[in-house]
Design a protein around this motif. Sequence first.
Motif, PDB file in Angstrom:
ATOM      1  N   ASN A  40       0.810  -1.200   0.000  1.00 56.51           N
ATOM      2  CA  ASN A  40       0.000   0.000   0.000  1.00 56.51           C
ATOM      3  C   ASN A  40       0.853   1.264   0.000  1.00 56.51           C
ATOM      4  O   ASN A  40       0.345   2.339  -0.257  1.00 56.51           O
ATOM      5  N   GLY A  41       2.099   1.132   0.319  1.00 62.69           N
ATOM      6  CA  GLY A  41       2.984   2.290   0.279  1.00 62.69           C
ATOM      7  C   GLY A  41       3.312   2.645  -1.151  1.00 62.69           C
ATOM      8  O   GLY A  41       3.395   1.790  -2.022  1.00 62.69           O
ATOM      9  N   GLY A  42       3.490   3.930  -1.427  1.00 60.02           N
ATOM     10  CA  GLY A  42       3.788   4.345  -2.802  1.00 60.02           C
ATOM     11  C   GLY A  42       2.584   4.958  -3.457  1.00 60.02           C
ATOM     12  O   GLY A  42       1.479   4.454  -3.345  1.00 60.02           O
ATOM     13  N   ASP A  43       2.773   6.059  -4.195  1.00 61.77           N
ATOM     14  CA  ASP A  43       1.669   6.826  -4.759  1.00 61.77           C
ATOM     15  C   ASP A  43       0.907   6.066  -5.826  1.00 61.77           C
ATOM     16  O   ASP A  43      -0.279   6.279  -6.023  1.00 61.77           O
ATOM     17  N   SER A  44       1.563   5.201  -6.593  1.00 64.41           N
ATOM     18  CA  SER A  44       0.915   4.546  -7.725  1.00 64.41           C
ATOM     19  C   SER A  44       0.443   3.141  -7.397  1.00 64.41           C
ATOM     20  O   SER A  44       0.165   2.363  -8.302  1.00 64.41           O
ATOM     21  N   SER A  45       0.382   2.799  -6.138  1.00 61.08           N
ATOM     22  CA  SER A  45       0.032   1.420  -5.772  1.00 61.08           C
ATOM     23  C   SER A  45      -1.468   1.165  -5.873  1.00 61.08           C
ATOM     24  O   SER A  45      -2.295   2.040  -5.649  1.00 61.08           O
ATOM     25  N   TYR A  46      -1.798  -0.071  -6.253  1.00 60.25           N
ATOM     26  CA  TYR A  46      -3.168  -0.574  -6.291  1.00 60.25           C
ATOM     27  C   TYR A  46      -3.213  -1.861  -5.475  1.00 60.25           C
ATOM     28  O   TYR A  46      -2.189  -2.543  -5.309  1.00 60.25           O
ATOM     29  N   ALA A  55     -12.807   4.457  -7.326  1.00 61.16           N
ATOM     30  CA  ALA A  55     -11.885   5.596  -7.253  1.00 61.16           C
ATOM     31  C   ALA A  55     -11.261   5.902  -8.608  1.00 61.16           C
ATOM     32  O   ALA A  55     -10.943   7.066  -8.915  1.00 61.16           O
ATOM     33  N   ARG A  56     -11.072   4.875  -9.433  1.00 59.71           N
ATOM     34  CA  ARG A  56     -10.510   5.104 -10.773  1.00 59.71           C
ATOM     35  C   ARG A  56     -11.360   6.077 -11.583  1.00 59.71           C
ATOM     36  O   ARG A  56     -10.875   6.744 -12.492  1.00 59.71           O
ATOM     37  N   HIS A  57     -12.659   6.136 -11.256  1.00 58.79           N
ATOM     38  CA  HIS A  57     -13.589   6.997 -12.009  1.00 58.79           C
ATOM     39  C   HIS A  57     -13.901   8.296 -11.261  1.00 58.79           C
ATOM     40  O   HIS A  57     -14.855   8.990 -11.620  1.00 58.79           O
ATOM     41  N   GLY A  58     -13.093   8.613 -10.253  1.00 60.39           N
ATOM     42  CA  GLY A  58     -13.216   9.914  -9.595  1.00 60.39           C
ATOM     43  C   GLY A  58     -14.255   9.997  -8.501  1.00 60.39           C
ATOM     44  O   GLY A  58     -14.643  11.104  -8.104  1.00 60.39           O
ATOM     45  N   ARG A  59     -14.731   8.861  -7.983  1.00 60.39           N
ATOM     46  CA  ARG A  59     -15.736   8.909  -6.925  1.00 60.39           C
ATOM     47  C   ARG A  59     -15.127   9.448  -5.638  1.00 60.39           C
ATOM     48  O   ARG A  59     -14.025   9.070  -5.243  1.00 60.39           O
ATOM     49  N   LEU A  60     -15.848  10.352  -4.982  1.00 60.00           N
ATOM     50  CA  LEU A  60     -15.493  10.820  -3.636  1.00 60.00           C
ATOM     51  C   LEU A  60     -16.089   9.863  -2.622  1.00 60.00           C
ATOM     52  O   LEU A  60     -17.023   9.115  -2.920  1.00 60.00           O
ATOM     53  N   LYS A  76     -17.582   9.135   1.467  1.00 61.56           N
ATOM     54  CA  LYS A  76     -18.093   9.685   2.729  1.00 61.56           C
ATOM     55  C   LYS A  76     -17.204   9.291   3.900  1.00 61.56           C
ATOM     56  O   LYS A  76     -17.075  10.025   4.877  1.00 61.56           O
ATOM     57  N   SER A  77     -16.596   8.111   3.814  1.00 64.33           N
ATOM     58  CA  SER A  77     -15.698   7.638   4.869  1.00 64.33           C
ATOM     59  C   SER A  77     -14.394   8.446   4.819  1.00 64.33           C
ATOM     60  O   SER A  77     -13.698   8.475   3.805  1.00 64.33           O
ATOM     61  N   SER A  78     -14.061   9.076   5.924  1.00 65.86           N
ATOM     62  CA  SER A  78     -12.833   9.887   5.962  1.00 65.86           C
ATOM     63  C   SER A  78     -11.587   9.030   5.800  1.00 65.86           C
ATOM     64  O   SER A  78     -10.597   9.462   5.194  1.00 65.86           O
ATOM     65  N   SER A  79     -11.623   7.788   6.311  1.00 67.70           N
ATOM     66  CA  SER A  79     -10.449   6.917   6.187  1.00 67.70           C
ATOM     67  C   SER A  79     -10.228   6.504   4.736  1.00 67.70           C
ATOM     68  O   SER A  79      -9.085   6.491   4.252  1.00 67.70           O
ATOM     69  N   LEU A  80     -11.329   6.152   4.015  1.00 68.12           N
ATOM     70  CA  LEU A  80     -11.198   5.808   2.602  1.00 68.12           C
ATOM     71  C   LEU A  80     -10.749   7.016   1.781  1.00 68.12           C
ATOM     72  O   LEU A  80      -9.902   6.898   0.891  1.00 68.12           O
ATOM     73  N   GLN A  81     -11.341   8.186   2.071  1.00 63.64           N
ATOM     74  CA  GLN A  81     -10.977   9.381   1.324  1.00 63.64           C
ATOM     75  C   GLN A  81      -9.504   9.716   1.523  1.00 63.64           C
ATOM     76  O   GLN A  81      -8.787  10.064   0.575  1.00 63.64           O
ATOM     77  N   SER A  82      -9.028   9.580   2.741  1.00 59.26           N
ATOM     78  CA  SER A  82      -7.622   9.855   3.034  1.00 59.26           C
ATOM     79  C   SER A  82      -6.715   8.855   2.321  1.00 59.26           C
ATOM     80  O   SER A  82      -5.660   9.222   1.791  1.00 59.26           O
ATOM     81  N   PHE A 132      -7.258   7.167  -0.522  1.00 63.42           N
ATOM     82  CA  PHE A 132      -7.150   7.389  -1.966  1.00 63.42           C
ATOM     83  C   PHE A 132      -6.537   8.748  -2.297  1.00 63.42           C
ATOM     84  O   PHE A 132      -5.942   8.908  -3.369  1.00 63.42           O
ATOM     85  N   ASN A 133      -6.672   9.712  -1.410  1.00 65.17           N
ATOM     86  CA  ASN A 133      -6.000  11.000  -1.641  1.00 65.17           C
ATOM     87  C   ASN A 133      -4.485  10.834  -1.694  1.00 65.17           C
ATOM     88  O   ASN A 133      -3.779  11.666  -2.287  1.00 65.17           O
ATOM     89  N   SER A 134      -3.989   9.778  -1.077  1.00 65.03           N
ATOM     90  CA  SER A 134      -2.533   9.544  -1.050  1.00 65.03           C
ATOM     91  C   SER A 134      -2.021   8.908  -2.346  1.00 65.03           C
ATOM     92  O   SER A 134      -0.824   8.736  -2.518  1.00 65.03           O
ATOM     93  N   LYS A 135      -2.957   8.562  -3.267  1.00 60.98           N
ATOM     94  CA  LYS A 135      -2.569   7.916  -4.514  1.00 60.98           C
ATOM     95  C   LYS A 135      -2.458   8.955  -5.631  1.00 60.98           C
ATOM     96  O   LYS A 135      -3.377   9.747  -5.846  1.00 60.98           O
ATOM     97  N   SER A 136      -1.348   8.921  -6.358  1.00 57.85           N
ATOM     98  CA  SER A 136      -1.133   9.917  -7.405  1.00 57.85           C
ATOM     99  C   SER A 136      -2.107   9.758  -8.573  1.00 57.85           C
ATOM    100  O   SER A 136      -2.399  10.720  -9.283  1.00 57.85           O
ATOM    101  N   TRP A 137      -2.635   8.559  -8.770  1.00 59.11           N
ATOM    102  CA  TRP A 137      -3.554   8.323  -9.882  1.00 59.11           C
ATOM    103  C   TRP A 137      -4.990   8.745  -9.572  1.00 59.11           C
ATOM    104  O   TRP A 137      -5.841   8.759 -10.468  1.00 59.11           O
ATOM    105  N   TYR A 138      -5.264   9.089  -8.321  1.00 57.90           N
ATOM    106  CA  TYR A 138      -6.654   9.379  -7.902  1.00 57.90           C
ATOM    107  C   TYR A 138      -6.977  10.868  -8.055  1.00 57.90           C
ATOM    108  O   TYR A 138      -6.223  11.736  -7.600  1.00 57.90           O
ATOM    109  N   HIS A 139      -8.098  11.135  -8.691  1.00 58.86           N
ATOM    110  CA  HIS A 139      -8.604  12.503  -8.813  1.00 58.86           C
ATOM    111  C   HIS A 139     -10.100  12.457  -8.499  1.00 58.86           C
ATOM    112  O   HIS A 139     -10.914  12.146  -9.372  1.00 58.86           O
TER     113      HIS A 139
END
Length: 290
Positions: free
Chosen positions: A193-199, A231-236, A238-244, A246-253
């Motif tokens: 899970n470490g690393g910006d581009s990890s899946y 997340a690949r399709h840009g979904r936000l 509600k869970s703060s832990s999930l949002q945090s 995916f925010n750490s992934k460089s591929w996520y917008h």
Amino acid sequence: MNENYNNQPGGNYAQYNTPQNGGYSPDDNRFNGGYGRGNDNYPQNNRDSNKTVIIVVIIALVIILALGGVITFMLLSKNPSDSEKLPMTTTAAATAATEAKTEPATISVINVEGYKSDDAYQALNDAGIKYTVSREYSEKVDEGYVISQSPKSGSIKADEKVKLYVSKGSEKAKQSSQSSQSSENTRTIYINNGGDSSYIIADSNSRYLSESEVRSLSRDQMNYAINEIYARHGRLFKSSSLQSYFNSKSWYHGYVEPGSFDANVNSYLNNVEIYNVNLIDKVQKQLGYK
């Protein structure tokens, strides 16, 4: 003897023309046609008969009048007057007016081409316009933006919908990215899970997963794996832990609100992604994770 006969008043006529001898007498009704003293009741009987006839005539007239009244009433009952028909006409007019009021209202269409998808959804909702979303690749319009819509302008009925076409980005760019990932061995199911581009599963958007490999994941990995498809399709989230996470992934917008995404989820995902989401969800339920 002859002398006595001739000397009697009336002579032989008086002597022999007596009632006892069958002669005429003013009081003898046998010869007077019934008009003597013995038939004095005849005029009275005639008057009584006349009265009876008059009474019968009066009764007949009363009966005729009564029957005429009954027939008139029946005719009036079957053929109501114009005043009685008026409420029916009024009711029909009221019904027609009500039907006219229930016809769907029209709404002016607003053009949201070029809008970011969330902004477009909000604008249409504010205008009271219903819509559907289809996602497709575009080499000209960035991912997450409205490519086009139908109709573009004019008016539609309140129960009609505007069709939106939202960009999934460049298909060539995605194919190039996937090819690059494949060449770098990113198809490994388990990635740190470490690393910006990890899946968790790098190719869950292009390969059908097996149940055995899904069961090999931990509970947290399954949760991240199913949500990274969204997340690949840009979904936000509600869970703060999930949002945090995916925010750490460089591929996520993230740009699509959860409600809007979930309402049109099948227009965002391809067939492979829909299959993998359903598979992971099934395994989670079987293992009691959900």
